[in-house]
Design an enzyme around this catalytic site. Structure first.
Site, PDB file in Angstrom:
ATOM      1  N   CYS A   2     -14.125 -23.059 -24.558  1.00  0.00           N
ATOM      2  CA  CYS A   2     -15.510 -22.984 -25.428  1.00  0.00           C
ATOM      3  C   CYS A   2     -15.839 -22.499 -26.434  1.00  0.00           C
ATOM      4  CB  CYS A   2     -15.567 -21.492 -24.160  1.00  0.00           C
ATOM      5  SG  CYS A   2     -16.067 -21.862 -22.774  1.00  0.00           S
ATOM      6  N   ARG A  27     -14.867 -27.890 -28.531  1.00  0.00           N
ATOM      7  CA  ARG A  27     -14.244 -26.408 -27.134  1.00  0.00           C
ATOM      8  C   ARG A  27     -14.606 -27.391 -26.830  1.00  0.00           C
ATOM      9  NH1 ARG A  27     -11.743 -22.825 -31.077  1.00  0.00           N
ATOM     10  NH2 ARG A  27     -11.442 -21.666 -28.725  1.00  0.00           N
ATOM     11  N   TRP A  74     -16.546 -25.172 -21.577  1.00  0.00           N
ATOM     12  CA  TRP A  74     -15.800 -26.328 -20.960  1.00  0.00           C
ATOM     13  C   TRP A  74     -15.683 -25.188 -19.589  1.00  0.00           C
ATOM     14  CZ3 TRP A  74     -11.035 -25.733 -19.103  1.00  0.00           C
ATOM     15  CH2 TRP A  74     -10.239 -27.510 -19.220  1.00  0.00           C
ATOM     16  N   ASN A  98     -15.253 -16.460 -24.410  1.00  0.00           N
ATOM     17  CA  ASN A  98     -14.242 -17.511 -24.122  1.00  0.00           C
ATOM     18  C   ASN A  98     -12.551 -17.376 -24.093  1.00  0.00           C
ATOM     19  OD1 ASN A  98     -12.487 -20.257 -25.279  1.00  0.00           O
ATOM     20  ND2 ASN A  98     -12.377 -18.783 -27.375  1.00  0.00           N
ATOM     21  N   GLY A  99     -12.686 -17.286 -23.191  1.00  0.00           N
ATOM     22  CA  GLY A  99     -11.081 -17.408 -22.239  1.00  0.00           C
ATOM     23  C   GLY A  99     -11.195 -16.723 -20.618  1.00  0.00           C
ATOM     24  N   GLU A 483       2.309 -41.481 -27.718  1.00  0.00           N
ATOM     25  CA  GLU A 483       0.737 -41.333 -28.367  1.00  0.00           C
ATOM     26  C   GLU A 483       0.360 -42.127 -28.214  1.00  0.00           C
ATOM     27  OE1 GLU A 483      -0.002 -38.213 -29.125  1.00  0.00           O
ATOM     28  OE2 GLU A 483      -1.672 -38.721 -31.080  1.00  0.00           O
ATOM     29  N   LYS A 487      -2.684 -41.507 -26.869  1.00  0.00           N
ATOM     30  CA  LYS A 487      -4.554 -41.425 -27.606  1.00  0.00           C
ATOM     31  C   LYS A 487      -5.221 -42.728 -26.290  1.00  0.00           C
ATOM     32  CE  LYS A 487      -5.024 -39.054 -29.556  1.00  0.00           C
ATOM     33  NZ  LYS A 487      -4.355 -38.504 -30.107  1.00  0.00           N
ATOM     34  N   GLU A 490      -6.882 -40.447 -23.564  1.00  0.00           N
ATOM     35  CA  GLU A 490      -7.682 -39.703 -23.864  1.00  0.00           C
ATOM     36  C   GLU A 490      -9.319 -40.077 -24.026  1.00  0.00           C
ATOM     37  OE1 GLU A 490      -6.087 -35.881 -26.415  1.00  0.00           O
ATOM     38  OE2 GLU A 490      -5.376 -38.441 -27.577  1.00  0.00           O
ATOM     39  N   HIS A 506      13.484 -49.539 -15.196  1.00  0.00           N
ATOM     40  CA  HIS A 506      13.587 -48.717 -14.403  1.00  0.00           C
ATOM     41  C   HIS A 506      12.783 -47.718 -13.666  1.00  0.00           C
ATOM     42  CE1 HIS A 506      17.790 -48.360 -15.742  1.00  0.00           C
ATOM     43  NE2 HIS A 506      17.529 -47.795 -16.767  1.00  0.00           N
ATOM     44  N   LYS A 605     -10.554 -30.087 -27.712  1.00  0.00           N
ATOM     45  CA  LYS A 605      -9.783 -29.899 -28.492  1.00  0.00           C
ATOM     46  C   LYS A 605      -8.772 -28.546 -28.109  1.00  0.00           C
ATOM     47  CE  LYS A 605      -8.950 -31.307 -33.442  1.00  0.00           C
ATOM     48  NZ  LYS A 605      -8.224 -32.185 -32.732  1.00  0.00           N
TER      49      LYS A 605
HETATM   50  C1  G6P Z   1      -6.146 -30.186 -26.697  1.00  0.00           C
HETATM   51  C2  G6P Z   1      -6.208 -31.572 -27.440  1.00  0.00           C
HETATM   52  C3  G6P Z   1      -4.801 -32.592 -28.390  1.00  0.00           C
HETATM   53  C4  G6P Z   1      -4.374 -31.891 -28.927  1.00  0.00           C
HETATM   54  C5  G6P Z   1      -3.645 -30.408 -27.632  1.00  0.00           C
HETATM   55  C6  G6P Z   1      -2.460 -29.172 -28.264  1.00  0.00           C
HETATM   56  O1  G6P Z   1      -4.972 -31.281 -25.210  1.00  0.00           O
HETATM   57  O2  G6P Z   1      -6.834 -31.961 -27.346  1.00  0.00           O
HETATM   58  O3  G6P Z   1      -5.655 -33.296 -28.737  1.00  0.00           O
HETATM   59  O4  G6P Z   1      -2.597 -32.158 -29.416  1.00  0.00           O
HETATM   60  O5  G6P Z   1      -4.617 -29.790 -27.068  1.00  0.00           O
HETATM   61  O6  G6P Z   1      -3.088 -28.671 -29.602  1.00  0.00           O
HETATM   62  P1  G6P Z   1      -2.943 -27.820 -30.546  1.00  0.00           P
HETATM   63  O7  G6P Z   1      -3.769 -27.323 -31.334  1.00  0.00           O
HETATM   64  O8  G6P Z   1      -2.079 -26.742 -29.777  1.00  0.00           O
HETATM   65  O9  G6P Z   1      -1.616 -28.827 -31.503  1.00  0.00           O
END
Ligand code: G6P
Length: 610
Positions: A2, A27, A74, A98-99, A483, A487, A490, A506, A605
């Site tokens: 949030c 967020r 969120w 938020n929290g 990674e 990506k 996501e 495997h 994020k």
């Molecule tokens: C969320 C974001 C990712 C990020 C992860 C860790 O899942 O969507 O993009 O890698 O958090 O976030 P940080 O701010 O700790 O790198």
């Protein structure tokens, strides 16, 4: 997660709140709302879905007032709905939060037993009733907030408005982020810096256990117990333009294209090319610290975790330093072996991810030293760490991290070189080659970005219908494969797996057929021959091979159905170039499918919930 925002000044509050929320929408974006203090009381407008729905609702209901709070949600407790959207109201009190309030069920039962009507499923509404209870008992608003928070366990950043109080907002925080902004005749609060950048760059970070009162003429901070705290505002160097799209279709694409600049800014002043070294003053640790480290534990989540795997490989190879990586969420609470002599490197773009923060705190309590690698100055993880080594990627808005990942790689490599030099593991010649090579990386990425984008866009069009996609790599290409798969998952919602190429036989090999594209990272490093064998194994199962190959490597290219070329680099630097086509592949598939690239479903994020 949030995002929250607040404004007190002389302008109309609603447009400022909505503008702030737009910058915080990454967020969370399942509902949003604002509360503005009008002469006749607080008016609230809430809407389910993206912020544009709230904007539409505000066209029908004009809010007239210069004090207000806003929220983009969120969902954690209670599904996304209008009734669960913030602000939450109890009597004259409106609250955004938020929290997560951990003891909300207990508190809900207590309030209900007192006859309080609770209308939503949220934990936040409980907080508004707790404050209302204290106000009804005769306490002024600041005292009421303090007293209410005494009952609350968990994480929160809250902003509180009352129609019976003066023109002011009360904010408080514990674990969740909150930044205050000040300008001539106005005060602001927000979950993150970019929300306030168009209005001010004079900001103050609120600490856990603090309460602040925001008024048009300024702010004051005190502890939950009421002791005053003096803190000067600091100037933030990010400009508002850095948080705009600058003509790109999506923030993610802009941020991919910004990577050469983000790397340059992150490397600036840190590479000591004359002495084939990395500048000690930038790392945050002393020469003595370097000698006392027995082991490095790298803690992170998500994309940052993938950066730490590359970090582990570099630390082992370049500094001969035992290093392990841990997902922060798995490290916590399992009684891991950690203590004196351990250096914990907590890597986090936001510096706020709760699992990383709590895991690092736990390690620190047990005697480990904590070094933070974060992109947001003054965020929670650097604040709790013994030392900080910031990345300078600028604000990252796209939910899927790209340029911050690149900058994290740079810091982890620089740290490994620095440690390797101090431990005598890396000769001047070897270090010199890495330092020089690293300095050239921004240019190497930049010169190929445009053509790679074109090549990859074509590939993405061709393969975007695939149900499953496999990414394979060995050595430093393995975390890049992880990674690449993350990506794609996501933002395009395609099932993708990143695998160590040697592990394919495997398990994942069972998935392969003519419908499955396999992206193979095959730079010309020590693993090249074996990767080519794995590539052949996949090909023999009719999978479609897309090679990420060194420019001019005709041999690997002849084994692929399609290929993307990357610039040749020193082996240790290959992740910087190989990850770029993977980021672009995910972006192009998502764009082709028409998904919401910058705000993919269900993600956020900054993850401030466990
Ligand atoms: C969320 C974001 C990712 C990020 C992860 C860790 O899942 O969507 O993009 O890698 O958090 O976030 P940080 O701010 O700790 O790198």
């Amino acid at each position: 997660m949030c995002g929250i925002v607040g404004y007190v000044g002389s302008e109309q509050a609603a447009p400022i709140l909505v503008d702030g929320l737009r910058r915080l929408e990454y967020r969370g974006y399942d509902s949003a709302g604002v509360a503005v203090r009008e002469p006749n009381g607080i008016q609230i407008v809430r809407a389910v879905g993206k912020l544009r729905n709230l904007e539409k609702a505000l066209e029908d209901k004009h809010l007239d007032g210069s004090v207000g709070i806003g929220h983009t949600r969120w969902a954690t407790h209670g599904r996304p709905s209008k009734v669960n959207a913030h602000p939450h109201v109890a009597g004259p009190i409106a609250v955004v939060h938020n929290g997560i309030i951990e003891n909300h069920l207990e508190l809900r039962a207590e309030l209900e037993a007192e006859g309080v009507q609770i209308t939503s499923d949220t934990d936040t509404e409980i907080v508004s009733h707790l404050i209302h209870r204290e106000v009804t008992a005769g306490h002024d608003l600041v005292t009421a907030v303090r007293r209410a928070l005494e009952h609350v366990d968990g994480a929160y950043a809250i902003a509180v408005l009352s129609e019976t109080d003066q023109e002011r907002i009360i904010v408080a925080k514990s674990s969740s982020p909150l930044v205050l902004g000040v300008s001539e005749g106005a005060s602001y609060c927000a979950s993150d810096i970019p929300a306030l950048l168009p209005y001010t760059n004079e900001m103050v970070f609120l600490e856990d256990g603090e309460v602040a009162v925001l008024e048009a003429g300024g702010f004051s901070i005190s502890t939950l117990a009421g002791d005053p705290i003096h803190r000067e505002a600091q100037k933030i160097s990010w400009s508002p333009v850095m948080a705009e799209k600058a003509g790109y279709k999506h923030f993610m694409l802009k941020e991919i294209f910004e990577q050469p600049r983000a790397l340059e800014d992150t490397l600036r002043g840190r590479l000591d090319r004359e002495n084939a070294d990395v500048s000690s003053s930038e790392i945050g640790l002393t020469e003595d610290d370097a000698k006392s480290i027995r082991r490095v534990i790298l803690l992170a989540c998500g994309t940052s975790h993938h950066a730490t795997i590359a970090g582990k490989y570099w630390l082992e190879e370049l500094a001969r330093m035992p290093a392990i990586t841990e997902l922060a969420s798995e490290f916590r609470g399992r009684d891991a072996v950690v203590g004196e002599g351990d250096l914990v490197i907590a890597v986090s773009q936001s510096g706020e991810t709760i699992d990383t923060l709590m895991a690092a705190k736990e390690a620190k309590e047990r005697g480990a030293k904590v070094l933070a690698i974060a992109n947001v100055n003054g965020s929670a993880i650097p604040r709790m760490a013994d030392a900080s080594f910031y990345t300078h990627a600028g604000p990252e808005i796209g939910v899927a991290s790209t340029k911050c990942f690149m900058a994290q790689l740079a810091n982890l490599l620089m740290f490994s070189i620095w440690l390797g030099r101090r431990r005598g593991a890396l000769s001047e010649g070897e270090a010199g080659e890495l330092v020089e090579g690293l300095a050239r990386i921004p240019h190497l990425i930049d010169e190929r970005l445009k053509s790679t984008h074109e090549t990859v866009a074509e590939l993405a069009r061709h393969y975007s219908g695939a149900r499953d996609v496999l990414f394979l790599g060995r050595g430093l290409s393995y975390p890049m494969a992880l990674e690449g798969a993350l990506k794609l998952k996501e933002i395009s919602y395609v099932h993708a797996e990143g695998y160590a190429a040697g592990e394919m036989k495997h398990g994942p090999i069972a998935l392969l057929d003519a419908e499955v594209p396999v992206l193979v990272l095959a730079p010309q490093d020590r693993h090249y021959e074996r990767v080519c064998s794995n590539l052949q194994e996949a090909r023999a199962r009719e999978a479609k091979i897309i090679g990420i190959t060194t420019a001019g490597d005709l041999r690997a290219q002849s084994l692929c159905d399609a290929f993307v070329e990357v610039s040749p680099t020193v082996e240790a630097l290959s992740p910087f170039v190989t990850v770029v086509p993977l980021q672009l592949y995910a972006y192009c598939v998502a764009d082709h499918k028409g998904t919401d690239v910058d705000q993919p479903r269900n993600l956020a994020k900054t993850v401030t919930v466990e």
